[in-house]
Write an enzyme that holds these catalytic residues in place. Structure first.
Site, mmCIF file in Angstrom:
data_model
loop_
_atom_site.group_PDB
_atom_site.id
_atom_site.type_symbol
_atom_site.label_atom_id
_atom_site.label_comp_id
_atom_site.label_asym_id
_atom_site.label_seq_id
_atom_site.Cartn_x
_atom_site.Cartn_y
_atom_site.Cartn_z
ATOM 1 N N GLU A 265 2.088 -11.631 -3.229
ATOM 2 C CA GLU A 265 0.622 -11.737 -3.329
ATOM 3 C C GLU A 265 0.131 -11.327 -4.712
ATOM 4 O O GLU A 265 -0.936 -11.771 -5.143
ATOM 5 C CB GLU A 265 -0.058 -10.918 -2.221
ATOM 6 C CG GLU A 265 -0.017 -9.397 -2.377
ATOM 7 C CD GLU A 265 1.289 -8.740 -1.933
ATOM 8 O OE1 GLU A 265 2.269 -9.454 -1.671
ATOM 9 O OE2 GLU A 265 1.321 -7.496 -1.852
ATOM 10 N N ARG B 294 7.486 0.379 -7.186
ATOM 11 C CA ARG B 294 8.064 1.509 -6.440
ATOM 12 C C ARG B 294 8.654 0.977 -5.135
ATOM 13 O O ARG B 294 8.365 1.481 -4.039
ATOM 14 C CB ARG B 294 7.011 2.585 -6.164
ATOM 15 C CG ARG B 294 6.616 3.396 -7.420
ATOM 16 C CD ARG B 294 5.450 4.337 -7.143
ATOM 17 N NE ARG B 294 5.628 5.116 -5.929
ATOM 18 C CZ ARG B 294 6.035 6.381 -5.891
ATOM 19 N NH1 ARG B 294 6.277 7.043 -6.996
ATOM 20 N NH2 ARG B 294 6.175 6.997 -4.740
ATOM 21 N N HIS C 217 6.017 -8.076 -3.945
ATOM 22 C CA HIS C 217 4.640 -8.492 -3.688
ATOM 23 C C HIS C 217 4.403 -9.927 -4.148
ATOM 24 O O HIS C 217 3.937 -10.142 -5.263
ATOM 25 C CB HIS C 217 3.657 -7.578 -4.434
ATOM 26 C CG HIS C 217 3.739 -6.160 -4.007
ATOM 27 N ND1 HIS C 217 3.129 -5.705 -2.863
ATOM 28 C CD2 HIS C 217 4.353 -5.093 -4.561
ATOM 29 C CE1 HIS C 217 3.358 -4.411 -2.725
ATOM 30 N NE2 HIS C 217 4.117 -4.015 -3.729
ATOM 31 N N CYS D 261 6.428 -4.929 0.936
ATOM 32 C CA CYS D 261 6.561 -3.556 0.414
ATOM 33 C C CYS D 261 6.264 -2.524 1.504
ATOM 34 O O CYS D 261 7.086 -2.336 2.397
ATOM 35 C CB CYS D 261 5.675 -3.375 -0.817
ATOM 36 S SG CYS D 261 6.145 -1.944 -1.797
ATOM 37 N N GLY E 276 0.864 -1.174 0.000
ATOM 38 C CA GLY E 276 0.000 0.000 0.000
ATOM 39 C C GLY E 276 0.896 1.218 0.000
ATOM 40 O O GLY E 276 2.040 1.145 -0.444
#
Lengths: 199, 304
Positions: free
Chosen positions: A183, A141, A181, A83, A51
């Site tokens: 996921e 990012r 990530h 992240c 996020g």
């Protein structure tokens, strides 16, 4: 834990919560969404999703989850952060907002947006120690680890933008963090590692 | 689009600008608020209030409406100054079909390009071929067909259009309900009916098949256009939006910093009316807003 499986929470204030709960569901775990202090009760483990870390830092504080979560982590609550979740679990964040707070659950210093802006985001196969075949890692990012404290195990590294090798998966005790990530690629192997730590 | 060969560090070949990487950033913004800002100072206020991203532009939609004339991509110097001011992702808008403006924004390395009906369209028949870019695109949609056409052109995020610059949430609700309602209906369509849906929506059958199987768009669905209060954010999130854009609603209000913060809280806790009630107190005057029937130009009608 009695006869049931471990009680796993997913911090659900902002970010890619659904992907994490989906992976956990695939492992037979019905995760609890964590938005209030009471949601931390009796958790065996927590996942901090991807996020925006500056937003999550503010929301953790306004929801009054920050302090009790930090206290639970200090007492050994198992955690996986990807992240933004990695940034939140770190001891120190570099290139963050001035008032950005970290939970200090793993003794690393993490630099935000280390690779630059979105055009530098990438995906690649990544060898991770203790995991059999390469993971497919999606870096958005992404942050990297710039300082690793004693007792922190580096499970994977990549070449950073400056050419130096930078840790991207680390573990200390029952806390695992990843810059990327899993996921987003549907890879549940770090989540399995988390469940193994809960035992 | 790939960069470099296999490296000596345990990673294989790095691929940039893939759909997964583009869509990935949108996934990270879910549950958050993207705020329109016209100066670096406003960008900082937005970041401090908890925005997940800012949209850098010269005029908010309410002022574009008031001023009239042709609305174009913002000055690159302004966009760069806003990029310098904050650490969160920065988006910027281009005119519909204006791929040369998009090329400029890609050089500036904005994090998302909004091919937006808020600006004056540059092409009356064609949207940008967004597959040709490594920067991801967000596009507006008023219905499911429009959303799927934009996705087939390479959009990695869809936002329901609403009616920008009005402070009136009614169009955002209409568009969101239309998109999500049709998604729901398609999941119950039998295979033959899906071809009829593709024809009716003027969308590729492959995408219709995909949404029939999953019940959701292949990319995140955000909501924009007319949101002005924390309750507006809670409303559209409960209707199924995955994040919200707030344009004129923040910096055209009496106390932008407090309102921005309140909308962030309401978006995160959209299902908890007690929190939404708490953050809605004493925010000062919202933007004045406009009745849709009084508008000279309906921005949502732009796009094809």
């Amino acid at each position: 834990m009695s006869g049931r499986g471990p009680l796993v929470g997913v911090l659900a204030l902002q970010g890619d919560v659904r992907e994490h709960t989906g992976l956990l569901a695939g492992l037979g775990i019905e995760a609890r969404a964590v938005r209030r202090p009471v949601d931390l009760d009796e958790l065996d483990a927590i996942v901090l999703p991807g996020g925006e870390s500056t937003t999550l830092s503010l929301l953790l504080q306004s929801a009054e989850v920050f302090e009790p979560l930090a206290a639970r982590l200090a007492k050994g609550l198992a955690a996986l952060g990807t992240c933004a979740g990695m940034i939140l679990l770190a001891r120190e964040v570099l290139d963050g907002r001035e008032d950005q707070r970290c939970l200090g659950a793993i003794d690393v210093s993490v630099r935000r947006n280390a690779f630059g802006r979105q055009v530098q985001s990438f995906e690649a196969d990544l060898a991770v120690r203790g995991i059999d075949k390469a993971m497919h890692a999606v870096f958005i990012r992404a942050p990297v680890v710039e300082r690793v404290g004693p007792g922190v195990e580096v499970l994977a590294s990549v070449e950073g933008p400056d050419g130096a090798s930078r840790p991207v998966v680390c573990r200390q005790g029952r806390v695992i963090v990843a810059s990327f990530h899993p996921e987003l690629a549907g890879d549940d192997r770090l989540h399995r590692l988390l469940l193994d730590l809960v035992g | 689009m790939t960069s470099g060969a296999a490296r000596q560090d345990g990673t294989g070949e790095r691929q940039q600008g893939t759909l997964r990487v583009k869509r990935g950033l949108a996934e990270m913004l879910r549950g958050g608020v993207i705020m329109d800002v016209v100066t670096p100072e406003q960008a900082k206020i937005a970041e401090d209030a908890g925005a997940v991203s800012v949209m850098a532009l010269e005029r908010v939609p309410a002022d574009i409406r008031r001023d009239g004339g042709v609305a174009r991509m913002s000055d690159p110097a302004l966009i760069a100054a806003i990029q310098e001011a904050v650490t969160i992702p920065v988006m910027a808008k281009v005119r519909i079909g204006h791929f040369a403006e998009a090329q400029i924004l890609q050089v500036l390395e904005v994090d998302y390009i909004d091919e937006s009906e808020v600006l004056t369209p540059a092409d009356e028949a064609h949207h940008i071929d967004k597959w040709a870019f490594s920067v991801p695109f967000v596009c507006g949609a008023t219905n499911l067909g429009e959303a799927l056409r934009r996705i087939s052109e390479g959009a990695a995020m869809i936002r329901s259009k609403g009616e920008a610059g009005t402070g009136n949430v009614v169009e955002a609700v209409r568009h969101l309900r239309s998109i999500i309602g049709d998604l729901r209906k398609i999941t119950t369509a039998d295979p033959a009916e899906r071809y009829a849906w593709a024809k009716q929506l003027q969308a590729p059958i492959e995408l219709v098949e995909e949404v029939a199987a999953t019940g959701k768009l292949p990319v995140p669905l955000f909501c924009a256009g007319g949101l002005a209060t924390p309750a507006d954010a809670a409303l559209v999130m409960q209707l199924g939006a995955e994040a919200v854009f707030v344009g004129s609603g923040i910096f055209k209000s009496e106390d932008p910093a407090r309102r921005a913060r309140a909308i962030v809280e309401a978006t995160a806790h959209f299902g908890d009316p007690e929190i939404v009630a708490k953050v809605s107190r004493g925010l000062g005057a919202p933007m004045a807003g406009a009745e849709i029937s009084t508008l000279e130009v309906k921005l949502a009608d732009r796009g094809w």
